[in-house]
Scaffold this motif. Structure first.
Motif, short mmCIF file in Angstrom:
data_model
loop_
_atom_site.label_atom_id
_atom_site.label_comp_id
_atom_site.label_asym_id
_atom_site.label_seq_id
_atom_site.Cartn_x
_atom_site.Cartn_y
_atom_site.Cartn_z
N GLU A 1 0.84 -1.21 0.00
CA GLU A 1 0.00 0.00 0.00
C GLU A 1 0.87 1.26 0.00
OE1 GLU A 1 -3.68 -2.00 2.49
OE2 GLU A 1 -2.70 -0.21 3.32
N ASN A 2 1.87 1.27 0.87
CA ASN A 2 2.75 2.44 0.93
C ASN A 2 3.53 2.63 -0.36
OD1 ASN A 2 2.10 3.36 3.45
ND2 ASN A 2 4.03 2.79 4.44
N ALA A 3 4.05 1.53 -0.91
CA ALA A 3 4.84 1.62 -2.15
C ALA A 3 3.99 2.14 -3.30
CB ALA A 3 5.44 0.26 -2.49
N ALA A 4 2.74 1.72 -3.35
CA ALA A 4 1.84 2.20 -4.42
C ALA A 4 1.65 3.70 -4.31
CB ALA A 4 0.49 1.47 -4.33
N ARG A 5 1.48 4.20 -3.08
CA ARG A 5 1.30 5.65 -2.89
C ARG A 5 2.57 6.40 -3.32
NH1 ARG A 5 -1.31 8.06 1.37
NH2 ARG A 5 -0.57 9.88 0.26
N VAL A 6 3.73 5.89 -2.90
CA VAL A 6 5.00 6.55 -3.23
C VAL A 6 5.22 6.53 -4.75
CG1 VAL A 6 7.51 6.36 -3.02
CG2 VAL A 6 6.07 6.17 -0.98
N ALA A 7 4.95 5.38 -5.37
CA ALA A 7 5.15 5.25 -6.83
C ALA A 7 4.25 6.22 -7.59
CB ALA A 7 4.89 3.81 -7.27
N GLU A 8 3.00 6.35 -7.14
CA GLU A 8 2.08 7.29 -7.80
C GLU A 8 2.58 8.72 -7.67
OE1 GLU A 8 -1.79 6.53 -6.05
OE2 GLU A 8 -1.71 4.48 -6.84
N PHE A 9 3.08 9.06 -6.50
CA PHE A 9 3.63 10.41 -6.30
C PHE A 9 4.82 10.65 -7.24
CE2 PHE A 9 7.30 12.54 -4.37
CZ PHE A 9 6.86 13.86 -4.43
N LEU A 10 5.75 9.70 -7.24
CA LEU A 10 6.96 9.88 -8.07
C LEU A 10 6.60 9.98 -9.54
CD1 LEU A 10 9.32 7.30 -6.31
CD2 LEU A 10 9.61 9.79 -6.30
N ASP A 11 5.59 9.21 -9.95
CA ASP A 11 5.19 9.14 -11.35
C ASP A 11 4.72 10.50 -11.88
OD1 ASP A 11 5.04 7.45 -13.54
OD2 ASP A 11 2.86 7.23 -13.34
N THR A 12 4.24 11.36 -10.99
CA THR A 12 3.73 12.66 -11.44
C THR A 12 4.77 13.77 -11.24
OG1 THR A 12 2.83 13.11 -9.25
CG2 THR A 12 1.35 12.05 -10.85
N HIS A 13 5.93 13.41 -10.66
CA HIS A 13 6.91 14.45 -10.33
C HIS A 13 7.75 14.85 -11.55
CE1 HIS A 13 9.96 16.75 -8.24
NE2 HIS A 13 9.19 16.73 -7.17
N PRO A 14 7.86 16.16 -11.83
CA PRO A 14 8.58 16.58 -13.05
C PRO A 14 10.07 16.22 -13.05
CG PRO A 14 7.95 18.48 -11.67
CD PRO A 14 7.25 17.28 -11.10
N ARG A 15 10.68 16.03 -11.90
CA ARG A 15 12.12 15.71 -11.88
C ARG A 15 12.39 14.21 -11.92
NH1 ARG A 15 14.47 20.84 -8.95
NH2 ARG A 15 16.41 20.18 -9.92
N VAL A 16 11.32 13.46 -12.03
CA VAL A 16 11.49 12.00 -12.10
C VAL A 16 11.25 11.55 -13.54
CG1 VAL A 16 10.62 9.77 -11.31
CG2 VAL A 16 10.86 11.66 -9.69
N GLU A 17 12.26 10.90 -14.10
CA GLU A 17 12.24 10.51 -15.51
C GLU A 17 11.45 9.23 -15.72
OE1 GLU A 17 16.28 11.52 -17.44
OE2 GLU A 17 16.10 9.33 -17.41
#
Ligand SMILES: *Cc1c(COP(=O)(O)O)cnc(C)c1O
Length: 384
Positions: free
Chosen positions: A268-284
């Protein structure tokens, strides 16, 4: 054997129940309801020379180890298990069952220690190895040789979280007369049971999620059948003697008691973190099989009961920017390893050494059991 008598009734197969009662063992001498740590090196012989309780000497067998092996085999739906002093010792025991001149196929992004073991140790003893992308069936079939004895699967893979179809890979391996063994360290039997979909054995670094608290080193091999493979692995265990300590087995059983709950929370936590990172402009790029765009999502959804707690991501701007983000975390701990309650982050290429194929801007993270918002806030400030 004394410890085995306390297994849950045979008709209980639900993993949550098996896990919760993993260390349950009523001590006949004291009535203690959890298993004690058996530190004894040696065990008494009867007057007739026999060993009626089954234990002779701690390298050959120990009650804590026997209990851990019994409970891991039950969780993985295997016939038996052998536990080791580390995950690498467990992997080495599997390779030892092969013969000089045999050929192994392993994933191109498998755990770097496994690759090093094949390349730097077993190659010198005449074991050949090919590293291919197992998510591509054509690469697997092209790599098969008449002497291929083993197809080694790791799914999700380390560190790119590629997903390999275990059922399909095992079928192809078997058709070619090879064994299929799956490193199930990252998924654990709570999220994935490779033996049920055709693997001949499963390997674990119990250092990680099974132990679950970052305080032990251990490994295990669980075999589907009580046959030649298990016999060979047990021979390696007792002759090389890379056995786990009684206390490490006790700790692994302690961890196992909450494995089902932890894996759910990690996922559950990893899914939340992955979703956040996925929308971050500095994450490729974000590598998490639960994300809609992940190429292995469909296979993962079919063969797993959750997507796990590991997330890798690539930072825009290359290695230096990735290092800057890793340097900037306040809550995450910069460290290797995974599977504990605390979240870890690491620059992966620099720990894997000169053979690394990992992108230089990749950070690998073991998402722990903190509040997801705290983790996301920390990554947000570190990414800047
Ligand atoms: C850590 C790890 C290993 C090696 O286990 P050790 O206990 O460190 O020897 C093997 N496979 C995977 C997937 C791992 O994460």
């Amino acid at each position: 054997m004394a410890c085995r008598a306390e297994s849950p009734p045979g008709d209980i197969v639900r993993r949550e129940t098996l896990a919760a009662r993993a260390a349950h063992h009523v001590d006949p001498a004291t009535g203690a309801v959890t298993v004690p740590v058996h530190l004894s090196t040696t065990f008494e012989r009867e007057a007739d020379g026999g060993y009626p309780l089954g234990y002779t000497y701690a390298r050959a067998g120990n009650p804590n180890r026997a209990l851990l092996e019994d409970r891991l085999a039950a969780l993985e739906a295997g016939a038996g298990a052998a536990c080791f002093a580390s995950g690498m010792a467990a992997a080495g025991a599997v390779f030892h069952t092969l013969a000089t001149g045999d050929h192994v196929i392993a994933p191109s992004d498998c755990y770097h220690g496994t690759a090093a073991l094949l390349r730097d140790v077993f190659a010198r003893w005449g074991l050949e190895a090919s590293f291919v992308d197992l998510t591509d069936e054509a690469q697997l079939t092209a790599a098969l040789r008449p002497n291929t004895g083993l197809v080694w699967v790791e799914t999700p893979s380390n560190p790119l979280l590629k997903i390999t179809d275990v059922e399909r890979t095992a079928a192809i391996a078997h058709e070619a007369g090879a064994l299929c063994v799956c490193d199930n360290t990252w998924a654990t039997p709570m999220l994935q049971r490779p033996i049920e979909t055709g693997a001949d054995a499963v390997v674990h670094s119990t250092t990680k999620y099974v132990g679950g608290h970052g305080d032990l080193t251990g490994g295990a091999v669980v075999c589907r059948d009580d046959g030649e493979l298990l016999e060979g692995v047990r021979r390696a265990q007792s002759t090389y003697g890379a056995v786990p300590s009684a206390f490490d087995c006790w700790l692994a059983l302690r961890g196992m008691r909450t494995l089902h709950l932890r894996m759910r929370a990690h996922s559950e936590n990893a899914a939340r973190v992955a979703e956040f990172l996925d929308t971050h402009p500095r994450v490729e790029a974000v590598h998490y099989p639960g994300l809609p765009g992940h190429p292995g999502r469909e296979t993962a959804a079919r063969q797993m009961d959750g997507f796990g707690g590991m997330v890798s991501f690539q930072v825009a701007g290359g290695r230096d920017e990735a290092m800057r983000v890793a340097a900037g975390v306040r809550l995450f701990t910069r460290a290797t390893s995974l599977g504990g309650t605390e979240s870890l982050i690491e620059h992966r290429a620099s720990i894997e050494g000169p053979h690394t194929r990992t992108p230089q801007n990749l950070l690998r993270s073991s998402i722990g059991l903190e509040h997801a918002d705290d983790l996301i806030e920390d990554l947000a400030q570190a990414l800047g």
